[in-house]
Design an enzyme around this catalytic site. Structure first.
Site, PDB file in Angstrom:
ATOM      1  N   LYS A 115       2.234  -4.494   2.489  1.00 40.76           N
ATOM      2  CA  LYS A 115       1.784  -4.151   1.283  1.00 40.76           C
ATOM      3  C   LYS A 115       2.307  -3.162   0.812  1.00 40.76           C
ATOM      4  O   LYS A 115       3.300  -2.087   0.936  1.00 40.76           O
ATOM      5  CB  LYS A 115       0.335  -3.256   1.903  1.00 40.76           C
ATOM      6  CG  LYS A 115      -0.393  -3.198   0.309  1.00 40.76           C
ATOM      7  CD  LYS A 115      -1.286  -4.268   0.146  1.00 40.76           C
ATOM      8  CE  LYS A 115      -1.753  -3.943  -1.708  1.00 40.76           C
ATOM      9  NZ  LYS A 115      -0.475  -4.527  -2.591  1.00 40.76           N
ATOM     10  N   GLN A 172       6.949   3.841   1.140  1.00 42.73           N
ATOM     11  CA  GLN A 172       4.888   2.997   1.520  1.00 42.73           C
ATOM     12  C   GLN A 172       5.049   2.996   2.867  1.00 42.73           C
ATOM     13  O   GLN A 172       3.584   3.405   2.644  1.00 42.73           O
ATOM     14  CB  GLN A 172       5.622   1.901   0.658  1.00 42.73           C
ATOM     15  CG  GLN A 172       4.823   1.004   0.092  1.00 42.73           C
ATOM     16  CD  GLN A 172       3.715   1.015  -0.742  1.00 42.73           C
ATOM     17  OE1 GLN A 172       5.098   1.723  -1.922  1.00 42.73           O
ATOM     18  NE2 GLN A 172       2.344   1.414  -1.248  1.00 42.73           N
ATOM     19  N   LYS A 181       3.594   6.701   2.981  1.00 39.90           N
ATOM     20  CA  LYS A 181       1.913   6.626   2.237  1.00 39.90           C
ATOM     21  C   LYS A 181       1.029   5.839   2.477  1.00 39.90           C
ATOM     22  O   LYS A 181      -0.132   6.646   2.158  1.00 39.90           O
ATOM     23  CB  LYS A 181       2.887   5.688   0.511  1.00 39.90           C
ATOM     24  CG  LYS A 181       1.444   6.233  -0.555  1.00 39.90           C
ATOM     25  CD  LYS A 181       2.180   5.400  -1.275  1.00 39.90           C
ATOM     26  CE  LYS A 181       3.372   5.935  -2.234  1.00 39.90           C
ATOM     27  NZ  LYS A 181       3.524   5.407  -3.743  1.00 39.90           N
ATOM     28  N   LYS A 210       8.121  -3.274   0.014  1.00 41.85           N
ATOM     29  CA  LYS A 210       8.069  -3.466  -1.390  1.00 41.85           C
ATOM     30  C   LYS A 210       8.898  -4.524  -2.130  1.00 41.85           C
ATOM     31  O   LYS A 210       9.773  -5.112  -1.216  1.00 41.85           O
ATOM     32  CB  LYS A 210       9.344  -2.141  -2.024  1.00 41.85           C
ATOM     33  CG  LYS A 210       9.314  -1.312  -3.162  1.00 41.85           C
ATOM     34  CD  LYS A 210       7.875  -1.061  -3.879  1.00 41.85           C
ATOM     35  CE  LYS A 210       7.040  -0.621  -4.832  1.00 41.85           C
ATOM     36  NZ  LYS A 210       6.293   0.813  -5.485  1.00 41.85           N
ATOM     37  N   GLY A 261       1.949  -4.085  -8.407  1.00 41.80           N
ATOM     38  CA  GLY A 261       2.647  -4.228  -9.704  1.00 41.80           C
ATOM     39  C   GLY A 261       3.302  -2.378  -8.806  1.00 41.80           C
ATOM     40  O   GLY A 261       3.445  -2.006  -7.808  1.00 41.80           O
ATOM     41  N   ASP A 262       4.527  -2.785 -10.049  1.00 39.33           N
ATOM     42  CA  ASP A 262       5.119  -1.334 -10.235  1.00 39.33           C
ATOM     43  C   ASP A 262       5.714  -1.480 -11.214  1.00 39.33           C
ATOM     44  O   ASP A 262       5.119  -2.180 -12.417  1.00 39.33           O
ATOM     45  CB  ASP A 262       6.416  -1.084  -9.009  1.00 39.33           C
ATOM     46  CG  ASP A 262       6.663  -0.027  -8.361  1.00 39.33           C
ATOM     47  OD1 ASP A 262       6.236   1.062  -8.346  1.00 39.33           O
ATOM     48  OD2 ASP A 262       7.342   0.346  -8.955  1.00 39.33           O
TER      49      ASP A 262
END
Ligand code: NDP
Ligand code: 2IT
Length: 455
Positions: free
Chosen positions: A100, A121, A124, A136, A175-176
């Site tokens: 994810k 990530q 996190k 990612k 998104g990013d």
């Protein structure tokens, strides 16, 4: 690359060797080295307390992505010319759930950026307490100045390759930087067309009319402010009446400003990649949103409509005296000198809305100056946490209200703050949120990996 990253000063011999191997095996990727260094340099006490992590070589396994995909994205621009971009998806760790993490479209994207983001990530996502692994992706495509039709054709070509690697139980992008609601729409449409499946849970950040969750748009910025609020409470302060600066003027920055203002703060500065604005009367967020979200314009346009504001390309937004700073643009945007200036001007809390916006030297200076520092993997986890809430709603074919979803987000951010604070205390360094976040995240991932065997 920084001196501190190169020296391995704060690791024992065994962890130093692991870090050196990461450098040797991943040459030319300084951002990835920096992200690994930040985690590894805090893990010595965990390895002392739990020697089986070393026997299981769990850290070495975490530093090696499970799968890395690199692919070509050919597409036609509006002049009927062929353009070719390079794209990536790094499926880093699936110990806790499907991969994810977001997709970034920015000309600076290369494998090292995606690996640093994917690595962050993992921890996190563990901190959110939700069942999500870490990944990612992105591309060196630059959406700036492109028409909607060009962005659509790029997204369709990108998805024509990526779809085969995705799935709601496999890999769930979002998104990013450079990827917002418009891009997620085009990506979802192409996924649905190719697969002939209305698989809502395969992407997050979707539109509200077709499977999106209320609060996902606001979640990262709101979450960062909830986290910073907890940090302030811990030192007997609050957002009420505080002066705040927020770098960037994209998704994270805009909603960080909104929540900070709601809590009584006066936000005096924002920026984009061209320069920064200072408005001593307090930022007019409706105007920023009109410029950035509707016109897709430049932050410099703000001063045309506000006589109380000025725009600058000299110096830095971090020269503006504030109590709370929320760097929310991009990696390594807040340097040692900026940190020293913030501390000198009386800043008491820095919370990272962006991923790794503070350089290692800046973090050290803030810590030595007793400025409370909230690292991105904890402070900006509200975005991905709300993505997991979106997946939960999709799985149940349900829609929650704004209030219900925001309450869950707030609880999650309070829990993450608590986990970081208590872990830091438990490991003998109260107030060290970097240590707390890294250790709490690492233990969750490491324990799951060990339970799964050597895979
Ligand atoms: P957006 O694309 O919406 O906004 C990015 C903002 O940062 C823009 O103001 C942009 O300026 C500025 N910016 C981007 N690159 C640079 C650069 N190289 N130098 C200076 N300014 C720059 O992205 P987001 O708001 O979504 O992301 C911001 C940060 O937050 C990133 O680090 C991202 O990884 C992180 N993040 C995002 C989450 C999300 O849910 N979106 C979740 C957690 C973290 P300009 O318009 O001039 O390009
Ligand atoms: O950095 C991040 O956490 C994000 N860009 C959000 C990832 C997600 O899957 O919502």
């Amino acid at each position: 690359m920084t001196k501190k990253v190169g020296t391995m000063a704060d690791m024992g011999e065994d962890l130093g060797k692991i870090y050196q191997t990461v450098i040797d095996r991943n040459p030319g990727e300084p951002e990835f080295h920096q992200a690994v260094h930040e985690v590894v340099s805090t893990l010595t006490p965990v390895f002392e307390r739990h020697p089986h992590y070393a026997d299981q070589r769990v850290l070495e396994r975490i530093c090696e992505p499970e799968r890395q995909i690199i692919f070509r994205v050919p597409w036609m621009n509006d002049k009927n010319e062929i353009e070719i971009n390079r794209a990536f998806r790094v499926e880093f760790n699936s110990a806790l759930g499907p991969y994810k993490g977001g997709l970034r479209f920015h000309p600076s994207v290369y494998l090292g950026i995606i690996k640093f983001l994917g690595f962050e990530q993992i921890f996190k996502n563990a901190l959110t307490g939700m069942p999500i692994g870490g990944g990612k992706g992105g591309s060196d495509f630059d959406p700036k100045g492109r028409s909607d039709a060009e962005v659509m054709r790029f997204c369709q070509s990108f998805m024509t390759e990526l779809y085969r690697h995705m799935g709601e139980y496999t890999d769930v992008p979002a998104g990013d930087i450079g990827v917002g609601g418009r891009e997620i729409g085009y990506l979802f449409g192409q996924y649905k067309r190719i697969t002939n499946r209305y698989e809502s849970g395969v992407l997050t950040g979707k539109g509200l009319g077709w499977g999106g969750s209320l609060v996902r748009t606001e979640a990262t910025g709101y979450g960062t402010v909830f986290f910073a609020r907890e940090m302030l409470t811990k030192i007997g302060q609050s957002f009420d009446g505080a002066r705040v600066s927020v770098s960037g003027s994209g998704n994270v920055a805009i909603y960080a400003v909104q929540k900070a203002q709601e809590l009584g703060a006066k936000v005096v500065a924002m920026s984009d990649s061209g320069g920064y604005i200072v408005d001593e009367a307090g930022i007019d967020l409706d105007l920023v949103r009109e410029i950035k979200e509707v016109r897709r314009g430049r932050i410099s346009e703000y001063v045309d409509a506000r006589s109380s504001a000025h725009y600058s390309t000299e110096g830095s937004l971090w020269d503006v005296p504030v109590t709370v700073a929320l760097p929310s643009a991009t990696q390594n945007e807040l340097h040692a000198q900026h940190a020293a200036t913030l501390a000198k001007n009386g800043c008491v809390v820095v919370a990272e809305g962006a991923n790794m916006p503070c350089t290692p030297e800046a973090t050290t200076i803030l810590t030595e100056a007793k400025v409370a520092f909230g690292p991105g993997k904890a402070a900006n986890a509200g975005g991905v946490a709300t993505s997991a809430l979106e997946m939960q709603q999709n799985a149940a074919r349900d829609n929650w209200t704004f209030e219900q979803t925001e309450r869950r987000l707030e609880e999650i951010m309070v829990d993450i703050h608590e986990a970081c604070a208590t872990t830091a205390e438990d490991y003998g360094d109260p107030g060290n949120y970097v240590l707390g976040a890294n250790i709490a995240g690492f233990i969750d991932v490491a324990d799951a990996m060990i339970a799964h065997g050597v895979i």
